[in-house]
Design a protein around this motif. Structure first.
Motif, short mmCIF file in Angstrom:
data_model
loop_
_atom_site.label_atom_id
_atom_site.label_comp_id
_atom_site.label_asym_id
_atom_site.label_seq_id
_atom_site.Cartn_x
_atom_site.Cartn_y
_atom_site.Cartn_z
N PHE A 1 0.83 -1.21 0.00
CA PHE A 1 0.00 0.00 0.00
C PHE A 1 0.86 1.25 0.00
O PHE A 1 0.47 2.29 -0.54
CB PHE A 1 -0.94 0.00 1.21
CG PHE A 1 -2.23 -0.72 0.96
CD1 PHE A 1 -3.23 -0.13 0.19
CD2 PHE A 1 -2.45 -1.99 1.47
CE1 PHE A 1 -4.43 -0.79 -0.05
CE2 PHE A 1 -3.64 -2.66 1.23
CZ PHE A 1 -4.64 -2.07 0.46
N THR A 2 2.05 1.15 0.61
CA THR A 2 2.96 2.30 0.58
C THR A 2 3.51 2.51 -0.82
O THR A 2 3.65 3.66 -1.29
CB THR A 2 4.13 2.07 1.56
OG1 THR A 2 3.60 1.87 2.88
CG2 THR A 2 5.06 3.27 1.58
N GLU A 3 3.82 1.43 -1.54
CA GLU A 3 4.37 1.52 -2.89
C GLU A 3 3.32 1.98 -3.89
O GLU A 3 3.56 2.88 -4.70
CB GLU A 3 4.94 0.16 -3.30
CG GLU A 3 6.15 -0.31 -2.52
CD GLU A 3 7.40 0.46 -2.91
OE1 GLU A 3 7.44 1.04 -4.02
OE2 GLU A 3 8.35 0.48 -2.10
N ASN A 4 2.15 1.31 -3.88
CA ASN A 4 1.09 1.64 -4.85
C ASN A 4 -0.25 1.14 -4.29
O ASN A 4 -0.59 -0.04 -4.44
CB ASN A 4 1.39 0.97 -6.20
CG ASN A 4 0.47 1.50 -7.31
OD1 ASN A 4 -0.74 1.53 -7.16
ND2 ASN A 4 1.08 1.89 -8.42
N PRO A 5 -1.02 2.01 -3.65
CA PRO A 5 -2.26 1.58 -3.00
C PRO A 5 -3.25 0.91 -3.95
O PRO A 5 -3.94 -0.04 -3.55
CB PRO A 5 -2.83 2.88 -2.44
CG PRO A 5 -1.65 3.80 -2.32
CD PRO A 5 -0.75 3.45 -3.46
N GLN A 6 -3.35 1.38 -5.18
CA GLN A 6 -4.35 0.83 -6.10
C GLN A 6 -4.02 -0.62 -6.50
O GLN A 6 -4.88 -1.50 -6.46
CB GLN A 6 -4.43 1.71 -7.36
CG GLN A 6 -4.89 3.13 -7.06
CD GLN A 6 -4.91 3.98 -8.31
OE1 GLN A 6 -5.82 3.87 -9.13
NE2 GLN A 6 -3.89 4.82 -8.46
N LEU A 7 -2.76 -0.84 -6.89
CA LEU A 7 -2.35 -2.19 -7.25
C LEU A 7 -2.39 -3.11 -6.02
O LEU A 7 -2.72 -4.30 -6.13
CB LEU A 7 -0.96 -2.18 -7.87
CG LEU A 7 -0.46 -3.52 -8.42
CD1 LEU A 7 -1.42 -4.06 -9.49
CD2 LEU A 7 0.95 -3.37 -9.00
N ALA A 8 -2.06 -2.55 -4.86
CA ALA A 8 -2.11 -3.34 -3.63
C ALA A 8 -3.53 -3.82 -3.34
O ALA A 8 -3.75 -4.97 -2.95
CB ALA A 8 -1.57 -2.53 -2.46
N ALA A 9 -4.51 -2.93 -3.50
CA ALA A 9 -5.89 -3.32 -3.25
C ALA A 9 -6.32 -4.44 -4.18
O ALA A 9 -7.03 -5.38 -3.78
CB ALA A 9 -6.80 -2.11 -3.42
N LEU A 10 -5.86 -4.39 -5.42
CA LEU A 10 -6.19 -5.43 -6.39
C LEU A 10 -5.51 -6.75 -6.02
O LEU A 10 -6.10 -7.83 -6.13
CB LEU A 10 -5.75 -4.98 -7.79
CG LEU A 10 -6.26 -5.82 -8.97
CD1 LEU A 10 -7.78 -5.76 -9.05
CD2 LEU A 10 -5.65 -5.33 -10.28
N THR A 11 -4.26 -6.67 -5.55
CA THR A 11 -3.51 -7.87 -5.18
C THR A 11 -4.13 -8.56 -3.97
O THR A 11 -4.22 -9.79 -3.91
CB THR A 11 -2.05 -7.50 -4.87
OG1 THR A 11 -1.45 -6.94 -6.05
CG2 THR A 11 -1.26 -8.73 -4.44
N GLY B 1 -7.66 0.26 -16.98
CA GLY B 1 -8.98 0.34 -16.37
C GLY B 1 -9.14 1.59 -15.53
O GLY B 1 -8.72 2.69 -15.91
N PRO B 2 -9.75 1.42 -14.36
CA PRO B 2 -10.01 2.59 -13.48
C PRO B 2 -8.79 3.04 -12.70
O PRO B 2 -8.88 4.02 -11.96
CB PRO B 2 -11.08 2.05 -12.53
CG PRO B 2 -10.82 0.58 -12.43
CD PRO B 2 -10.31 0.18 -13.79
N LEU B 3 -7.66 2.34 -12.84
CA LEU B 3 -6.48 2.71 -12.08
C LEU B 3 -5.87 3.99 -12.62
O LEU B 3 -5.99 4.33 -13.81
CB LEU B 3 -5.45 1.57 -12.13
CG LEU B 3 -5.92 0.20 -11.63
CD1 LEU B 3 -4.78 -0.80 -11.72
CD2 LEU B 3 -6.45 0.28 -10.21
N THR B 4 -5.18 4.73 -11.73
CA THR B 4 -4.55 5.99 -12.12
C THR B 4 -3.13 6.03 -11.61
O THR B 4 -2.72 5.22 -10.78
CB THR B 4 -5.34 7.18 -11.54
OG1 THR B 4 -5.36 7.07 -10.11
CG2 THR B 4 -6.77 7.21 -12.07
N GLY B 5 -2.36 7.03 -12.12
CA GLY B 5 -1.01 7.23 -11.64
C GLY B 5 0.01 6.44 -12.44
O GLY B 5 -0.25 5.98 -13.55
N THR B 6 1.18 6.26 -11.82
CA THR B 6 2.29 5.59 -12.51
C THR B 6 2.77 4.40 -11.68
O THR B 6 2.52 4.30 -10.48
CB THR B 6 3.46 6.55 -12.72
OG1 THR B 6 3.91 7.02 -11.44
CG2 THR B 6 3.04 7.74 -13.59
N LEU B 7 3.50 3.51 -12.36
CA LEU B 7 4.11 2.34 -11.72
C LEU B 7 5.50 2.19 -12.29
O LEU B 7 5.67 2.06 -13.51
CB LEU B 7 3.27 1.08 -12.00
CG LEU B 7 3.84 -0.23 -11.43
CD1 LEU B 7 3.74 -0.22 -9.90
CD2 LEU B 7 3.09 -1.43 -12.00
#
Length: 677
Positions: free
Chosen positions: A188-198, A308-314
């Motif tokens: 969640f610290t690195e990327n909250p959106q991808l973390a929620a999906l994981t 999809g609905p995700l935003t930002g960068t990775l």
């Protein structure tokens, strides 16, 4: 075809069902004294798991900052002032942190292992010892016909299951919790959106685990029951191997073991079938979490756009960190099945352990304990009545009193006919209104047909059971008021069923008098007519005699039992058909040692052969739990009653009890029952 014992409920089932929150009770009663080991192990486990998360985090930061030069060297746990300014220095810092984290993980894992094992093994040491101590304190009704294999299963297999749970599953649960929470925090610290999906698989796995635990619990209970039954069947078959062979019943016993083994197989498969659903299911959920992370993160990187609905960068470094940590996250979650397995197994086992510990004691020392000090030896039975309760698991009936066939040439059968059939025997008292006094130094003999209550009378004196009505007194003290250890140390008991431990001759003779020196042991054996054969053994008094004394003959075992009693030097002596299983020559030797032992002691003798008790001060003839004749040998012969007839059978003067006498016995018994009504 099973036996009645096979159909009985488990010895511990009633009490096991009453056990509430068994694992919580385990920690409360046994874990608290060792809590420092548990806390130390938990803390070390947390640090070990936390340091194991460092390498993926460092690797991700190094990829972005050192190799791709697309971000600053920014670590969550490292202040900026410790970060060097050049790529080379940052690279070597990354190497140092990774190596250091592996070393720290190894050190904390070692600390955790030592502490966790100390906690688990100390707790289970206490459980085993206290369970065994409690088992020894239980009353004889518990052991009458009980399944030794099931008790062994509780003390060994169930205790081992608890040990494994405390040693492995408990710490693995902590490791799993730390890993999931730690990984979730990092992701969640690195990327909250991808973390929620994981992490979306986590609640699904929790629900799946809850279903599995509810479904598998009763199956684990059945499995533990079947283990106990199988152990019991094997123990009985091995213990009775001589009977099995001489009866030619090997195939019958094999069938019984086959049935018990198949029950265990069936119950085990019932558990495994659920495991075969649960474990792959958990691995599937964990694998889907990893695949989802790889798919979404890969598309995010390759397209440069959040899908999809995700935003930002990775960043590439973040993606690598996600893949490593998701893989770390997958393995512990897939191991949840092992933890649940161990938990359910431990829960069922702890119920059985506490089921044993909760079996109540009935024979307890009273509030006003009396200690026998140099008792005179006056024993009185005052209108004693006793019956085995229907609720006593395994309690013998009147036909299973422990009295052996007490006469040769069909006398036992004849006496049994004299008593007549009694379909309501279990409802009648085994001992009914027995009243007599044994003065100090007297020898009192009990004779009577099988099931008359002879052995029960002496068991009541030993306080293996308590009387229902009346009282038994020694020197005026009710045995229920005498401290149990003091009572039994004043009584010497020589049984027809001699038990010897696997050890040396000397160790078996001094059993109960462990401080006795070699000279005292030899003197006791000389008094018991055992010294000569002992000295002829390969190592003399140091010869190991095997389990139950299998390397000795029946007469030799009996003489060692008498020697043990001689060494005890009791004030009151009980001889329960002590010569019933030996040949005539050996009987003469044993009888001579018994006469020597009984001199100047209050002695109770249960007779196998009437010739051995004709010199007793008083002979009590029992029938259906009552004294029907009493007196000396000549007096009873003159009375021409039951004793005289049985003496005639053993002396060969008559071939069997006459039918008229048997009919009179039946009528006498019927009148007695009618008077009771």
């Amino acid at each position: 075809m099973g036996t009645a014992a096979d159909d009985e409920e488990s010895v511990f089932e009633e009490y096991r069902d009453r056990v509430d929150a068994p694992l919580r009770r385990l920690f409360r009663e046994y874990g608290t004294p060792e809590l420092h080991w548990l806390v130390g192990g938990m803390i070390a486990n947390v640090f070990a798991r936390a340091t194991s998360l460092v390498p993926p985090i460092v690797l991700g930061v190094a990829i972005d900052a050192v190799f791709l030069d697309r971000a600053g060297y920014d670590l969550l746990f490292l202040p900026d002032r410790f970060v060097p300014g050049t790529d080379a220095a940052q690279f070597w810092l990354s190497v140092t942190l990774i190596v250091g984290s592996f070393l720290a993980t190894a050190v904390f894992t070692w600390i955790y292992g030592v502490a966790a094992n100390n906690f688990a093994h100390r707790v289970m040491h206490a459980v085993r010892v206290e369970s065994f101590e409690k088992m020894q304190s239980l009353d004889m009704w518990f052991f009458d016909g009980k399944q030794t294999g099931e008790v062994m299963s509780v003390l060994n297999n169930d205790a081992t299951n608890l040990e494994r749970f405390l040693d492995n599953a408990l710490q693995n649960s902590v490791r799993l919790g730390v890993m999931v929470l730690g990984i979730a925090l990092v992701l969640f610290t690195e990327n909250p959106q991808l973390a929620a999906l994981t992490l979306v698989a986590v609640p699904l796995m929790v629900g799946f685990t809850w279903w599995f635990m509810r479904a598998v619990e009763p199956r684990y209970t059945d499995q533990r029951e079947s283990v106990g039954n199988l152990n019991t069947r094997l123990e009985n078959a091995l213990g009775g191997m001589q009977l099995v062979k001489t009866s030619g019943t090997e195939s019958y016993e094999t069938d019984r073991v086959r049935d018990a083994s198949f029950s265990y197989f069936r119950d085990t498969m019932a558990v495994l079938k659920l495991n075969y659903v649960y474990r792959p299911g958990m691995e599937l959920f964990a694998g889907l979490a990893f695949a989802t992370t790889f798919l979404v993160g890969g598309l995010w990187l390759t397209t440069g756009t959040a899908p999809g609905p995700l935003t930002g960068t990775l960043s590439a470094g973040q993606f690598v960190t996600f893949l490593f940590l998701t893989q770390r996250f997958t393995a512990p979650l897939a191991e949840v099945s092992n933890i649940v397995d161990s938990y359910q197994n431990a829960k069922a086992s702890s119920e059985r352990v506490f089921g044993l510990q909760d079996v109540p004691r009935r024979i307890t020392d009273g509030d006003g304990d009396v200690t026998l000090t140099d008792p005179v030896g006056r024993v009185s039975y005052d209108d004693v009545t006793f019956g085995y309760e229907d609720g006593d698991p395994g309690a013998p009936t009147t036909a299973d009193d422990g009295d052996a066939a007490w006469a040769d040439g069909g006398v036992a059968a004849a006496a049994g006919d004299a008593a007549g059939p009694d379909e309501s025997a279990e409802e009648d008292p085994v001992i009914d209104g027995v009243d007599f006094v044994a003065e100090p130094g007297e020898t009192v003999a009990f004779v009577g047909p099988t099931g008359a209550g002879k052995s029960t009378l002496v068991k009541l004196l030993l306080r293996l059971y308590d009387v229902d009505e009346g009282a038994i007194r020694i020197d005026g003290h009710d045995v229920r008021e005498i401290e149990t250890a003091s009572l039994r140390s004043s009584l010497g008991y020589v049984s027809q069923d001699t038990f010897l431990f696997d050890g040396s001759v000397a160790d078996n003779v001094r059993y109960g008098r462990f401080d006795a020196d070699r000279e005292a042991v030899v003197a006791a054996c000389e008094a018991a007519e055992a010294d000569e054969f002992v000295r002829n053994l390969p190592d003399g008094y140091d010869t190991r005699i095997g389990e139950r004394g299998v390397k000795l003959s029946g007469g030799q075992r009996q003489r060692l039992s008498i020697a043990r009693t001689v060494l005890q030097d009791p004030e009151i002596l009980i001889l329960d058909e002590a010569t019933s299983a030996v040949d005539t020559e050996t009987e003469l030797l044993i009888q001579r040692s018994l006469d020597r032992l009984a001199a100047d002691r209050t002695t109770f003798v249960i007779a196998h052969r009437l010739s051995t008790i004709k010199d007793a001060d008083r002979i009590l003839v029992l029938e259906d739990g009552r004294i029907v004749e009493r007196g000396g040998h000549e007096e009873l012969l003159t009375a021409d009653g039951l004793y005289a007839k049985l003496w005639g059978v053993q002396a060969g003067e008559i071939e069997s009890l006459p039918s008229a006498f048997l009919e009179q016995a039946r009528e006498r018994r019927a009148e007695t029952l009618s008077d009771d009504d």
